[in-house]
Design an enzyme around this catalytic site. Sequence first.
Site, PDB file in Angstrom:
ATOM      1  N   ASP A 117       0.848  -1.188   0.000  1.00  0.00           N
ATOM      2  CA  ASP A 117       0.000   0.000   0.000  1.00  0.00           C
ATOM      3  C   ASP A 117       0.889   1.246   0.000  1.00  0.00           C
ATOM      4  O   ASP A 117       1.833   1.349   0.796  1.00  0.00           O
ATOM      5  CB  ASP A 117      -0.911   0.011   1.227  1.00  0.00           C
ATOM      6  CG  ASP A 117      -2.014   1.045   1.106  1.00  0.00           C
ATOM      7  OD1 ASP A 117      -3.088   0.698   0.584  1.00  0.00           O
ATOM      8  OD2 ASP A 117      -1.793   2.194   1.529  1.00  0.00           O
ATOM      9  N   GLU A 177      -4.796   2.596  -3.841  1.00  0.00           N
ATOM     10  CA  GLU A 177      -3.339   2.522  -3.852  1.00  0.00           C
ATOM     11  C   GLU A 177      -2.834   1.184  -3.329  1.00  0.00           C
ATOM     12  O   GLU A 177      -1.664   1.054  -2.951  1.00  0.00           O
ATOM     13  CB  GLU A 177      -2.749   3.657  -3.013  1.00  0.00           C
ATOM     14  CG  GLU A 177      -3.089   3.609  -1.544  1.00  0.00           C
ATOM     15  CD  GLU A 177      -4.382   4.357  -1.190  1.00  0.00           C
ATOM     16  OE1 GLU A 177      -4.488   4.834  -0.053  1.00  0.00           O
ATOM     17  OE2 GLU A 177      -5.258   4.466  -2.062  1.00  0.00           O
TER      18      GLU A 177
END
Length: 405
Positions: free
Chosen positions: A259, A302
């Site tokens: 992430d 993301e």
Amino acid sequence: MELDLRTIAVLSTVLRVLTFVALAAVMRDFPRESREELRYWTLGIGLLATGWMLIAARGHVPDVASVVLGNLALFLGFQSLLFALRAFLRLPVLRWRDAPLPLLQVAVSVVFFWIWPSLTVRVVLGALLVAAVLAESARVLWIHAPRPQPMAYHVIGVSMVVAMLILLVRAVVQMSALGVDHMMQASAMQSLAFTLSNLAPLVSTLGFLLMINERLQRELHRLAIADPLTGLANRRELQRRGDALLLEPGRKVAVVAIDADHFKHINDTRGHEAGDTVLVALADRLRHAARAEDVVARLGGEEFVLLMPDTSLEEAHRRAEALRRDIAETPVVLEDGPLSATVSVGVVERGDAGTLAGLLHAADQAMYAAKAAGRNRVVVAGGGRRPPPQSRSPLAEGSAAWPST
């Protein structure tokens, strides 16, 4: 049986006109990226129709129209089909060596009809010019078509080669005692040449439409399994391939959740376009780090996932750490300057959960633990945590407050 050549020419004209009208009518229903090649192909069919119409009108229109313009239109028609194939294969459409050929076709018609009249020379040289275009069309398909070649490519290639061979055989026959004295004189070779050379572009049109359809099908399949921004596998494809791996009992499988750190701040301060650039850069680093058997996917936002078959937890941890370090040490180049991005990483192996959903959940928990511990680090599910190389992310330099992601 020898067919009336004028009748063949008229029928060819009618078929090509109908094909031209049909292609022109449906062109707007195709995606925009397919219209350039369709325009060239449709133009080619229209020029072939014009050429055969002028040839069929021989004796009813001036010779300059039936002989010079008719043969020129036929030649330009085949050349336009070649341009369509180049456009389809994303090659330069027009090349310097294409320009002299139509001029040579006109010169052959003018010189050997009015200055030194010779039907044989006109037939032979005209056949060689058209055969050169057909050979180039077949060559372009053979060299630049995807491997393995779909059947549609073979349909066009074979029809082009057959038309080329018929023209060359007709040229050879014309130089023999079996040659004819005028263009519309009936003979077995003339009938065969006219019929097959007329059928080839129609068969090629079917093949060309099948080529476009095959490409659209491949694109639809790609969109169904790939993330549109990064080109990585999407959640559906990750699920399909992950489930297939987990069907094999006892096989080692590691999952790495990645992430981007402070991604909301990147969007807020550098813009969403910069955020997309960062995601694409991260995807490239993941793709570069992955082995052929690994599955790299973007789950959304993301967050990315790296699925590693036949990989122990220790090996997955080592590779995840190398990936984290590579990302941290490779700034993303943006229009307003480079940006240092970092990621938080969670690693889990199959023994921690039996299903893909369980593995992803466990990897997520480890990744969130990495964020809670300061970001820019790798955490292994079950408590294995690597100390951060620095207290703050490189993004945090000069910033007093950061979002939580």
